[in-house]
Design a protein around this motif. Structure first.
Motif, PDB file in Angstrom:
ATOM      1  N   THR A 128      44.572 -67.461  50.444  1.00 48.72           N
ATOM      2  CA  THR A 128      45.335 -68.106  51.511  1.00 48.72           C
ATOM      3  C   THR A 128      45.282 -67.279  52.786  1.00 48.72           C
ATOM      4  OG1 THR A 128      46.831 -68.962  49.819  1.00 48.72           O
ATOM      5  CG2 THR A 128      47.572 -69.121  52.085  1.00 48.72           C
ATOM      6  N   VAL A 129      45.354 -65.965  52.641  1.00 48.32           N
ATOM      7  CA  VAL A 129      45.265 -65.078  53.803  1.00 48.32           C
ATOM      8  C   VAL A 129      43.881 -65.192  54.437  1.00 48.32           C
ATOM      9  CG1 VAL A 129      45.448 -62.699  54.606  1.00 48.32           C
ATOM     10  CG2 VAL A 129      46.944 -63.513  52.778  1.00 48.32           C
ATOM     11  N   GLU A 130      42.835 -65.285  53.603  1.00 45.00           N
ATOM     12  CA  GLU A 130      41.479 -65.438  54.127  1.00 45.00           C
ATOM     13  C   GLU A 130      41.330 -66.747  54.904  1.00 45.00           C
ATOM     14  OE1 GLU A 130      38.818 -65.103  50.859  1.00 45.00           O
ATOM     15  OE2 GLU A 130      39.295 -62.995  50.454  1.00 45.00           O
ATOM     16  N   VAL A 131      41.936 -67.814  54.379  1.00 45.59           N
ATOM     17  CA  VAL A 131      41.901 -69.096  55.091  1.00 45.59           C
ATOM     18  C   VAL A 131      42.587 -68.966  56.446  1.00 45.59           C
ATOM     19  CG1 VAL A 131      42.763 -71.469  55.090  1.00 45.59           C
ATOM     20  CG2 VAL A 131      41.744 -70.516  53.021  1.00 45.59           C
ATOM     21  N   LEU A 132      43.745 -68.322  56.472  1.00 47.99           N
ATOM     22  CA  LEU A 132      44.462 -68.130  57.731  1.00 47.99           C
ATOM     23  C   LEU A 132      43.645 -67.287  58.702  1.00 47.99           C
ATOM     24  CD1 LEU A 132      46.979 -68.303  59.520  1.00 47.99           C
ATOM     25  CD2 LEU A 132      47.903 -66.332  58.288  1.00 47.99           C
ATOM     26  N   GLN A 133      43.036 -66.225  58.203  1.00 48.18           N
ATOM     27  CA  GLN A 133      42.234 -65.352  59.062  1.00 48.18           C
ATOM     28  C   GLN A 133      41.042 -66.107  59.657  1.00 48.18           C
ATOM     29  OE1 GLN A 133      40.798 -61.843  57.061  1.00 48.18           O
ATOM     30  NE2 GLN A 133      41.002 -60.580  58.895  1.00 48.18           N
ATOM     31  N   SER A 134      40.384 -66.919  58.824  1.00 56.36           N
ATOM     32  CA  SER A 134      39.261 -67.725  59.321  1.00 56.36           C
ATOM     33  C   SER A 134      39.724 -68.739  60.362  1.00 56.36           C
ATOM     34  CB  SER A 134      38.581 -68.455  58.153  1.00 56.36           C
ATOM     35  OG  SER A 134      38.068 -67.543  57.221  1.00 56.36           O
ATOM     36  N   TYR A 135      40.885 -69.330  60.110  1.00 58.14           N
ATOM     37  CA  TYR A 135      41.430 -70.320  61.032  1.00 58.14           C
ATOM     38  C   TYR A 135      41.764 -69.668  62.373  1.00 58.14           C
ATOM     39  CZ  TYR A 135      44.220 -74.254  62.691  1.00 58.14           C
ATOM     40  OH  TYR A 135      44.707 -75.299  63.427  1.00 58.14           O
ATOM     41  N   LEU A 136      42.357 -68.475  62.335  1.00 60.87           N
ATOM     42  CA  LEU A 136      42.692 -67.775  63.570  1.00 60.87           C
ATOM     43  C   LEU A 136      41.440 -67.362  64.324  1.00 60.87           C
ATOM     44  CD1 LEU A 136      45.672 -65.522  62.397  1.00 60.87           C
ATOM     45  CD2 LEU A 136      45.776 -67.606  63.766  1.00 60.87           C
ATOM     46  N   ASN A 137      40.387 -66.986  63.605  1.00 58.06           N
ATOM     47  CA  ASN A 137      39.106 -66.675  64.258  1.00 58.06           C
ATOM     48  C   ASN A 137      38.546 -67.885  64.979  1.00 58.06           C
ATOM     49  OD1 ASN A 137      38.320 -63.882  63.903  1.00 58.06           O
ATOM     50  ND2 ASN A 137      38.262 -64.278  61.702  1.00 58.06           N
ATOM     51  N   ALA A 138      38.668 -69.061  64.321  1.00 59.31           N
ATOM     52  CA  ALA A 138      38.196 -70.291  64.960  1.00 59.31           C
ATOM     53  C   ALA A 138      39.014 -70.613  66.213  1.00 59.31           C
ATOM     54  CB  ALA A 138      38.268 -71.448  63.964  1.00 59.31           C
ATOM     55  N   GLN A 139      40.339 -70.400  66.129  1.00 59.98           N
ATOM     56  CA  GLN A 139      41.188 -70.631  67.293  1.00 59.98           C
ATOM     57  C   GLN A 139      40.857 -69.654  68.415  1.00 59.98           C
ATOM     58  OE1 GLN A 139      43.662 -73.064  67.793  1.00 59.98           O
ATOM     59  NE2 GLN A 139      42.731 -73.948  65.975  1.00 59.98           N
ATOM     60  N   ALA A 140      40.576 -68.409  68.046  1.00 59.50           N
ATOM     61  CA  ALA A 140      40.205 -67.411  69.056  1.00 59.50           C
ATOM     62  C   ALA A 140      38.908 -67.793  69.754  1.00 59.50           C
ATOM     63  CB  ALA A 140      40.082 -66.032  68.399  1.00 59.50           C
ATOM     64  N   ASP A 141      37.927 -68.247  68.983  1.00 61.37           N
ATOM     65  CA  ASP A 141      36.661 -68.691  69.586  1.00 61.37           C
ATOM     66  C   ASP A 141      36.887 -69.858  70.539  1.00 61.37           C
ATOM     67  OD1 ASP A 141      35.289 -66.774  68.201  1.00 61.37           O
ATOM     68  OD2 ASP A 141      34.692 -68.114  66.566  1.00 61.37           O
ATOM     69  N   ALA A 142      37.745 -70.799  70.130  1.00 57.36           N
ATOM     70  CA  ALA A 142      38.016 -71.956  70.989  1.00 57.36           C
ATOM     71  C   ALA A 142      38.714 -71.523  72.280  1.00 57.36           C
ATOM     72  CB  ALA A 142      38.898 -72.958  70.236  1.00 57.36           C
ATOM     73  N   LEU A 143      39.643 -70.568  72.172  1.00 58.65           N
ATOM     74  CA  LEU A 143      40.323 -70.057  73.369  1.00 58.65           C
ATOM     75  C   LEU A 143      39.343 -69.353  74.303  1.00 58.65           C
ATOM     76  CD1 LEU A 143      43.646 -68.630  71.894  1.00 58.65           C
ATOM     77  CD2 LEU A 143      43.465 -70.369  73.664  1.00 58.65           C
ATOM     78  N   ASN A 144      38.459 -68.567  73.732  1.00 55.52           N
ATOM     79  CA  ASN A 144      37.482 -67.852  74.545  1.00 55.52           C
ATOM     80  C   ASN A 144      36.601 -68.827  75.324  1.00 55.52           C
ATOM     81  OD1 ASN A 144      38.277 -65.246  73.829  1.00 55.52           O
ATOM     82  ND2 ASN A 144      37.049 -65.272  71.963  1.00 55.52           N
ATOM     83  N   LYS A 145      36.182 -69.894  74.661  1.00 54.66           N
ATOM     84  CA  LYS A 145      35.310 -70.867  75.324  1.00 54.66           C
ATOM     85  C   LYS A 145      36.059 -71.696  76.362  1.00 54.66           C
ATOM     86  CE  LYS A 145      32.205 -71.281  71.360  1.00 54.66           C
ATOM     87  NZ  LYS A 145      31.720 -72.158  70.254  1.00 54.66           N
ATOM     88  N   THR A 146      37.346 -71.944  76.085  1.00 53.35           N
ATOM     89  CA  THR A 146      38.121 -72.805  76.985  1.00 53.35           C
ATOM     90  C   THR A 146      38.611 -72.054  78.221  1.00 53.35           C
ATOM     91  OG1 THR A 146      38.880 -74.137  75.116  1.00 53.35           O
ATOM     92  CG2 THR A 146      40.143 -74.322  77.148  1.00 53.35           C
ATOM     93  N   TYR A 147      39.226 -70.881  78.004  1.00 52.09           N
ATOM     94  CA  TYR A 147      39.872 -70.167  79.103  1.00 52.09           C
ATOM     95  C   TYR A 147      39.002 -69.056  79.696  1.00 52.09           C
ATOM     96  CZ  TYR A 147      44.135 -72.535  77.630  1.00 52.09           C
ATOM     97  OH  TYR A 147      45.068 -73.493  77.314  1.00 52.09           O
ATOM     98  N   TYR A 148      38.090 -68.523  78.883  1.00 56.62           N
ATOM     99  CA  TYR A 148      37.281 -67.405  79.364  1.00 56.62           C
ATOM    100  C   TYR A 148      35.796 -67.653  79.058  1.00 56.62           C
ATOM    101  CZ  TYR A 148      42.012 -65.613  78.726  1.00 56.62           C
ATOM    102  OH  TYR A 148      43.367 -65.459  78.747  1.00 56.62           O
ATOM    103  N   PRO A 149      35.218 -68.711  79.616  1.00 59.98           N
ATOM    104  CA  PRO A 149      33.832 -69.061  79.257  1.00 59.98           C
ATOM    105  C   PRO A 149      32.789 -68.037  79.705  1.00 59.98           C
ATOM    106  CG  PRO A 149      34.610 -70.384  81.100  1.00 59.98           C
ATOM    107  CD  PRO A 149      35.792 -69.623  80.607  1.00 59.98           C
ATOM    108  N   HIS A 150      33.126 -67.199  80.691  1.00 59.23           N
ATOM    109  CA  HIS A 150      32.139 -66.242  81.209  1.00 59.23           C
ATOM    110  C   HIS A 150      32.331 -64.837  80.640  1.00 59.23           C
ATOM    111  CE1 HIS A 150      30.975 -69.386  83.954  1.00 59.23           C
ATOM    112  NE2 HIS A 150      32.206 -69.454  84.470  1.00 59.23           N
ATOM    113  N   SER A 151      33.301 -64.674  79.732  1.00 62.55           N
ATOM    114  CA  SER A 151      33.517 -63.366  79.119  1.00 62.55           C
ATOM    115  C   SER A 151      32.948 -63.357  77.700  1.00 62.55           C
ATOM    116  CB  SER A 151      35.020 -63.047  79.064  1.00 62.55           C
ATOM    117  OG  SER A 151      35.570 -63.057  80.369  1.00 62.55           O
TER     118      SER A 151
END
Length: 369
Positions: A128-151
């Protein structure tokens, strides 16, 4: 002239013994009391493979809640943030009610500027922790692409997870109490309703009336057989859960005895609903519709298969009124969290209030002929 004094107690025990033997010979009674609950336990235990029923997180008290990261977590589907702090939060984490505490930290660097750190416990299944960690990684990637596309990467998830001690929480610890409640409710309502309807229809009650036994002891005898049979069924369900699926009994035999007392109280309440159904039914075919009015909402809404928190907020107050909800809550608190019957007094008090209500109605509608 005979000096033999008729014993109401012996007559009651004779009725109870005969009714108990009849229950053992009834396939439908055995299936509803033991068969169906075990099927559901097996299905959910194997499907769940030991994981908890739902992922919940809490936000660390020192987390940065002004950033886009926090706002994204608040609106992320599949994650529920519980607003808890202090001892309550630590207790829920140690008992597996919360998957992890998430801390959103500013790193003071550009890559990454924010880092998500997780604190979990041994009570939470590692998958369950691994699922949460993977989910948070996916959310982090989405945030990076949405708010910080050039970083390169502004938001990251730490691979290091702090793990606190705790008791392992398995699917069976959630499912078995619900299925035991399912068994008690089914037996209490369907069993009593069909039993007394058939006794009236087959004129067995009229034959009882020809004997000196009082009506009170007739009901007590039949009720006693149901209680004994169903408590034996409860013992079988719990033993199978403990032996084959490692169902948690925190304090061993003490916890087991407290569960049996709770089951006894709940069964008496549920049997009152069975007396109501028996009194309202005009024919055998009308028993299932009347019984389902009591049983179906509770099977679906009382936390039998899924946590009540999964339902819409407007529906949860109704869920928390149902008597089976209070049995399930008390059962899980006693078996997994080590609570005592006394500490579960709010749930037991609600069950007793339901008992007063249903028996007041049952006295009004119950028919002997």
């Amino acid at each position: 002239m005979s000096k033999y004094k008729y014993s109401q107690i012996k007559a009651m025990l004779a009725i109870a013994r005969g009714s108990f033997k009849a229950s053992l010979r009834s396939p439908s009674t055995v299936i509803f009391s033991i068969g169906f609950p075990l099927v559901f336990i097996l299905a959910f235990a194997f499907l769940g493979n030991g994981s908890g029923p739902r992922i919940n997180i809490a936000i660390h008290a020192g987390a940065d809640t002004t950033s886009e990261v926090y706002q994204a977590l608040k609106t992320a589907p599949g994650i529920r943030i519980k607003n808890e702090h202090g001892e309550i939060l630590s207790e829920d984490l140690e008992k597996g009610r919360i998957t992890a505490i998430v801390n959103i930290q500013k790193t003071g660097k550009e890559n990454p500027a924010y880092l998500l750190k997780l604190t979990t416990s041994a009570a939470v299944n590692p998958s369950t922790v691994e699922v949460l960690q993977s989910y948070l990684n996916a959310q982090a990637d989405a945030l990076n692409k949405t708010y910080y596309p050039h970083s390169v990467a502004v938001v990251g998830v730490s691979e290091q997870i702090e793990k606190l001690p705790g008791r392992t929480y398995r699917t069976i610890d959630f499912i078995l109490p619900g299925q035991l409640g399912f068994s008690l409710l089914s037996a209490g309502i369907f069993g009593v309703a069909f039993l007394f309807f058939n006794l009236r229809q087959q004129l067995v009650l009229k034959r009882f009336f020809a004997t000196p036994i009082s009506r009170t002891f007739i009901i007590l005898g039949e009720a006693l057989s149901r209680v004994v049979f169903q408590l034996l069924a409860a013992i079988v369900i719990i033993l199978i859960g403990v032996v084959f699926f490692k169902f948690t009994l925190v304090h061993g035999w003490v916890t087991f005895l407290e569960i049996m007392i709770l089951s006894f109280i709940s069964l008496i309440v549920f049997m009152g609903c069975g007396f109501i159904v028996s009194g309202l039914s005009k024919s055998e075919s009308t028993i299932p519709p009347f019984a389902n009015i009591f049983t179906l909402p509770q099977f679906l809404l009382a936390g039998t298969f899924f946590p009540i928190e999964n339902f819409p907020k407007w529906l949860q107050p109704l869920c928390n009124i149902l008597p089976l909800t209070h049995f399930n809550n008390a059962m899980r608190n006693i078996s997994f969290e080590g609570a005592s019957l006394i500490s579960c007094w709010p749930d037991i008090a609600n069950l007793l209030i339901w008992g007063v209500i249903v028996y007041a109605i049952a006295i009004k509608v119950f028919k002997w002929e």
